[in-house]
Design a protein around this motif. Structure first.
Motif, PDB file in Angstrom:
ATOM      1  N   VAL A 101       0.779  -1.177   0.087  1.00 45.14           N
ATOM      2  CA  VAL A 101       0.068   0.203   0.175  1.00 45.14           C
ATOM      3  C   VAL A 101       0.869   1.220   0.032  1.00 45.14           C
ATOM      4  CG1 VAL A 101      -1.825   1.320   1.228  1.00 45.14           C
ATOM      5  CG2 VAL A 101      -1.899  -1.131   1.184  1.00 45.14           C
ATOM      6  N   LEU A 102       0.780   1.951  -0.873  1.00 52.94           N
ATOM      7  CA  LEU A 102       1.684   3.277  -1.254  1.00 52.94           C
ATOM      8  C   LEU A 102       0.990   4.232  -0.637  1.00 52.94           C
ATOM      9  CD1 LEU A 102       3.218   2.440  -4.548  1.00 52.94           C
ATOM     10  CD2 LEU A 102       4.003   1.960  -2.287  1.00 52.94           C
ATOM     11  N   ALA A 103       1.149   5.002   0.235  1.00 50.77           N
ATOM     12  CA  ALA A 103       0.430   6.232   1.112  1.00 50.77           C
ATOM     13  C   ALA A 103       1.136   7.521   0.291  1.00 50.77           C
ATOM     14  CB  ALA A 103       0.465   6.200   2.469  1.00 50.77           C
ATOM     15  N   VAL A 104       0.220   8.327  -0.163  1.00 57.03           N
ATOM     16  CA  VAL A 104       0.698   9.831  -0.899  1.00 57.03           C
ATOM     17  C   VAL A 104       0.286  10.852  -0.016  1.00 57.03           C
ATOM     18  CG1 VAL A 104       1.003  10.933  -2.955  1.00 57.03           C
ATOM     19  CG2 VAL A 104       0.856   8.393  -2.973  1.00 57.03           C
ATOM     20  N   GLU A 105       0.909  11.357   0.706  1.00 54.52           N
ATOM     21  CA  GLU A 105       0.304  12.501   1.479  1.00 54.52           C
ATOM     22  C   GLU A 105       1.205  13.607   1.424  1.00 54.52           C
ATOM     23  OE1 GLU A 105      -1.263  15.286   2.848  1.00 54.52           O
ATOM     24  OE2 GLU A 105      -2.748  13.508   2.999  1.00 54.52           O
ATOM     25  N   PRO A 106       1.255  14.717   0.735  1.00 50.22           N
ATOM     26  CA  PRO A 106       2.282  15.530   0.516  1.00 50.22           C
ATOM     27  C   PRO A 106       2.598  16.876   1.626  1.00 50.22           C
ATOM     28  CG  PRO A 106       0.272  16.215  -0.707  1.00 50.22           C
ATOM     29  CD  PRO A 106       0.000  14.843  -0.273  1.00 50.22           C
ATOM     30  N   HIS A 107       1.346  16.520   2.698  1.00 48.25           N
ATOM     31  CA  HIS A 107       1.770  17.393   3.833  1.00 48.25           C
ATOM     32  C   HIS A 107       2.668  16.863   5.017  1.00 48.25           C
ATOM     33  CE1 HIS A 107      -1.406  19.328   1.233  1.00 48.25           C
ATOM     34  NE2 HIS A 107      -0.607  20.148   1.484  1.00 48.25           N
ATOM     35  N   ILE A 108       2.773  15.575   5.035  1.00 49.17           N
ATOM     36  CA  ILE A 108       3.510  14.959   6.140  1.00 49.17           C
ATOM     37  C   ILE A 108       4.919  14.091   5.493  1.00 49.17           C
ATOM     38  CG2 ILE A 108       1.511  14.411   7.192  1.00 49.17           C
ATOM     39  CD1 ILE A 108       1.633  11.513   6.490  1.00 49.17           C
ATOM     40  N   ASP A 109       5.680  14.244   6.564  1.00 44.29           N
ATOM     41  CA  ASP A 109       7.156  13.490   6.241  1.00 44.29           C
ATOM     42  C   ASP A 109       7.296  12.172   6.805  1.00 44.29           C
ATOM     43  OD1 ASP A 109       8.006  16.189   5.195  1.00 44.29           O
ATOM     44  OD2 ASP A 109       8.415  16.800   7.131  1.00 44.29           O
ATOM     45  N   ALA A 110       6.436  11.790   7.586  1.00 47.36           N
ATOM     46  CA  ALA A 110       6.397  10.447   8.103  1.00 47.36           C
ATOM     47  C   ALA A 110       5.135   9.870   8.220  1.00 47.36           C
ATOM     48  CB  ALA A 110       7.280  10.420   9.309  1.00 47.36           C
ATOM     49  N   LEU A 111       4.968   8.613   7.981  1.00 40.22           N
ATOM     50  CA  LEU A 111       3.624   7.830   8.396  1.00 40.22           C
ATOM     51  C   LEU A 111       3.157   8.300   9.701  1.00 40.22           C
ATOM     52  CD1 LEU A 111       4.107   4.413   6.572  1.00 40.22           C
ATOM     53  CD2 LEU A 111       2.803   6.210   5.848  1.00 40.22           C
ATOM     54  N   PRO A 112       1.880   8.202   9.914  1.00 41.29           N
ATOM     55  CA  PRO A 112       1.260   8.495  11.274  1.00 41.29           C
ATOM     56  C   PRO A 112       1.349   7.312  12.174  1.00 41.29           C
ATOM     57  CG  PRO A 112      -0.615   8.463   9.599  1.00 41.29           C
ATOM     58  CD  PRO A 112       0.862   8.350   8.791  1.00 41.29           C
ATOM     59  N   ASP A 113       1.384   7.380  13.402  1.00 42.70           N
ATOM     60  CA  ASP A 113       1.584   6.245  14.265  1.00 42.70           C
ATOM     61  C   ASP A 113       0.675   4.937  13.654  1.00 42.70           C
ATOM     62  OD1 ASP A 113       3.629   7.239  15.451  1.00 42.70           O
ATOM     63  OD2 ASP A 113       2.372   8.004  17.312  1.00 42.70           O
ATOM     64  N   LYS A 114      -0.596   5.485  13.517  1.00 43.02           N
ATOM     65  CA  LYS A 114      -1.603   4.316  13.287  1.00 43.02           C
ATOM     66  C   LYS A 114      -1.000   3.341  11.947  1.00 43.02           C
ATOM     67  CE  LYS A 114      -5.620   6.426  15.322  1.00 43.02           C
ATOM     68  NZ  LYS A 114      -6.809   6.989  15.268  1.00 43.02           N
TER      69      LYS A 114
ATOM     70  N   ASN B 232       3.414  -3.228   5.276  1.00 46.08           N
ATOM     71  CA  ASN B 232       3.149  -3.514   3.756  1.00 46.08           C
ATOM     72  C   ASN B 232       2.856  -1.781   3.420  1.00 46.08           C
ATOM     73  OD1 ASN B 232       0.570  -3.195   5.211  1.00 46.08           O
ATOM     74  ND2 ASN B 232      -0.375  -4.166   3.422  1.00 46.08           N
ATOM     75  N   VAL B 233       2.925  -0.851   4.296  1.00 46.36           N
ATOM     76  CA  VAL B 233       2.443   0.561   4.037  1.00 46.36           C
ATOM     77  C   VAL B 233       3.848   1.354   3.721  1.00 46.36           C
ATOM     78  CG1 VAL B 233       1.451   2.626   4.522  1.00 46.36           C
ATOM     79  CG2 VAL B 233       0.339   0.222   5.288  1.00 46.36           C
ATOM     80  N   ILE B 234       4.149   2.081   2.686  1.00 41.89           N
ATOM     81  CA  ILE B 234       5.147   3.008   2.563  1.00 41.89           C
ATOM     82  C   ILE B 234       4.731   4.353   1.997  1.00 41.89           C
ATOM     83  CG2 ILE B 234       7.529   3.032   1.143  1.00 41.89           C
ATOM     84  CD1 ILE B 234       6.903   0.321   0.310  1.00 41.89           C
ATOM     85  N   LEU B 235       5.351   5.504   2.540  1.00 41.12           N
ATOM     86  CA  LEU B 235       5.060   6.654   2.338  1.00 41.12           C
ATOM     87  C   LEU B 235       5.950   7.113   1.166  1.00 41.12           C
ATOM     88  CD1 LEU B 235       3.284   9.479   3.112  1.00 41.12           C
ATOM     89  CD2 LEU B 235       5.463   9.971   4.377  1.00 41.12           C
ATOM     90  N   VAL B 236       5.209   7.510  -0.084  1.00 41.14           N
ATOM     91  CA  VAL B 236       5.915   7.725  -1.211  1.00 41.14           C
ATOM     92  C   VAL B 236       5.254   9.086  -1.739  1.00 41.14           C
ATOM     93  CG1 VAL B 236       6.386   5.238  -1.791  1.00 41.14           C
ATOM     94  CG2 VAL B 236       4.416   6.377  -2.577  1.00 41.14           C
ATOM     95  N   ASP B 237       5.951   9.493  -2.852  1.00 32.38           N
ATOM     96  CA  ASP B 237       5.439  10.897  -3.463  1.00 32.38           C
ATOM     97  C   ASP B 237       4.578  10.258  -4.846  1.00 32.38           C
ATOM     98  OD1 ASP B 237       7.358   9.842  -5.652  1.00 32.38           O
ATOM     99  OD2 ASP B 237       8.824  11.426  -5.486  1.00 32.38           O
ATOM    100  N   PHE B 238       3.917  11.360  -5.305  1.00 33.69           N
ATOM    101  CA  PHE B 238       2.907  10.972  -6.456  1.00 33.69           C
ATOM    102  C   PHE B 238       3.552  10.195  -7.593  1.00 33.69           C
ATOM    103  CE2 PHE B 238       0.369  11.602 -10.213  1.00 33.69           C
ATOM    104  CZ  PHE B 238      -0.971  11.779  -9.714  1.00 33.69           C
TER     105      PHE B 238
END
Length: 419
Positions: free
Chosen positions: A356-369, A375-381
């Motif tokens: 699961v690729l999370a794209v949220e341009p206003h945060i620098d790290a995944l939230p604690d939840k 399987n979740v990775i914070l990535v760019d668009f």
């Protein structure tokens, strides 16, 4: 008595901007928060939350010596309480933060002080606050005891600002000020006029409390209509965004835009305070809450359908990559409180064996939840668009609107920007 020193209890999304606004008007402000990191950050002239223009205002206030943060209340002329009012049990308002604030500031109260509750609260909360204070300080008199002759004045003044525009709206918007007595309201008006250019409108405390709840319940009911309309339109194969655009050409129709649900610290919470206080009477308000709370489940059903299509085309679950575009509760902010987008991402991460690729341009790290989900990775668009098989658009952030629709993905667009 002049208000030279103001104490703001709770330095979050409302308390800190309010503190900065008082400082900009020349008041000395003592900010109080139990979060040690927030206190340290503010005292360096920095901010621990994101809000446009807030960083500049806090830096200026601290460097001028007008703003100081601490974890313990100090004597002041006026005290503003801006702490959370979350749920407990079955959507019952939790006033424990307000009670804790009252008990913490009670020892430093003095005759002539003004206390204003800003926290969104059920009807009667201001009176309860005054009762807690009176119990803690029997040497002082309060409005419920001696009326206009009270040693300490108590009022309610709810915030009514839009995240992303807080610094402007704090100053420009009208304020509803409900006093426990006319004298309480008069003094609260005097305090807020230090920086408020909008009108300060006086009423009693209970009406002011209900006004705040009414504003957000009104919006919740109207959003529920749009969300229910989107579900009905989907059943009939109708593009709901075109439908809304056409219907809104009627001179007396103004349907809101549907989405994946309702989030934030206000609209998703406040109507339940009315339902809790008047369960038999608040039938429409309850139904609207239920409609909006159920919308994320409908979104998950649409994702399941997209997964089924991909599997039918030969993809295995564990090899399917899903991109989630947006985690905040509304566009162009970093606020994840009560966010339906975040809840959907959490459920998706728990149910889906693939990435699961999370794209949220206003945060620098995944939230604690989400950090605990491997399987979740914070990535760019661009990364998400290139690697995903399925795209789930949950928040219509400006950067997403500026991108062409990734048509090579199986798209579930809950905001209609790529539809």
């Amino acid at each position: 008595m002049q208000f030279e020193t103001v104490s703001v209890i709770g330095l979050g999304y409302i308390g800190l901007p309010t503190a900065a606004a008082f400082c900009a008007a020349g008041k000395r402000v003592i900010g109080v928060d139990v979060n040690a990191r927030a206190v340290e950050t503010i005292n360096r002239g920095e901010i621990h939350i994101f809000e446009p223009e807030l960083d500049v205002a806090v830096y200026a206030a601290v460097n001028k010596g007008l703003l100081r943060a601490t974890d313990t209340p100090q004597p002041a002329d006026a005290f503003l309480i801006a702490v959370p009012t979350p749920f407990k049990g079955d959507h019952q308002p939790d006033l424990s933060y307000i009670e804790a604030a009252a008990k913490a500031l009670a020892p430093v109260l003095a005759k002539g002080n003004l206390i204003v509750l800003e926290s969104t609260s059920p009807v009667g909360a201001t009176e309860q606050l005054a009762a807690w204070l009176a119990a803690a300080r029997p040497d002082l008199s309060f409005p419920q005891q001696t009326g206009v002759e009270a040693d300490v004045n108590v009022a309610y003044c709810p915030e009514r600002v839009l995240p992303g525009h807080v610094m402007r709206e704090l100053i420009e918007n009208d304020r509803i000020i409900g006093g426990m007595t006319p004298r309480c309201a008069e003094r609260a008006c005097e305090l807020y006029r230090a920086f408020v250019r909008g009108e300060c409108i006086v009423t009693d405390a209970r009406t002011a409390e209900m006004c705040k709840l009414t504003e957000n319940a009104f919006r919740d009911v109207n959003i529920a209509f749009a969300n229910e309309l989107s579900i009905i339109s989907d059943k009939f194969g109708i593009n709901v965004w075109e439908l809304v655009r056409l219907a809104n050409r009627h001179p007396r129709v103004n349907i809101l835009q549907p989405g994946p649900g309702v989030g934030g610290h206000c609209i998703a919470v406040d109507p339940w305070f009315i339902v809790d206080s008047a369960p038999e009477e608040a039938r429409l308000i309850r139904t609207a809450r239920e409609v909006n709370n159920s919308k994320p489940h409908w979104v998950m059903d649409k994702v399941d359908a997209a997964i089924a299509e991909a599997k039918a085309a030969g993809k295995e679950d564990k090899h399917l990559t899903i991109a989630v575009f947006g985690l905040s509760f509304k566009p162009d902010i970093d606020d994840l409180r009560e966010s339906p987008a975040l809840d959907i991402a959490i459920e998706l991460a728990a149910r889906h064996p693939g990435k699961v690729l999370a794209v949220e341009p206003h945060i620098d790290a995944l939230p604690d939840k989400l950090k605990s989900s491997p399987n979740v990775i914070l990535v760019d668009f661009p990364t998400a668009s290139a690697q995903a098989d399925i795209g789930l658009l949950l928040v219509d952030h400006k950067p997403f609107k500026e991108q062409a629709a990734p048509t090579h993905l199986r798209l579930v667009d809950t905001k209609g920007i790529w539809t």
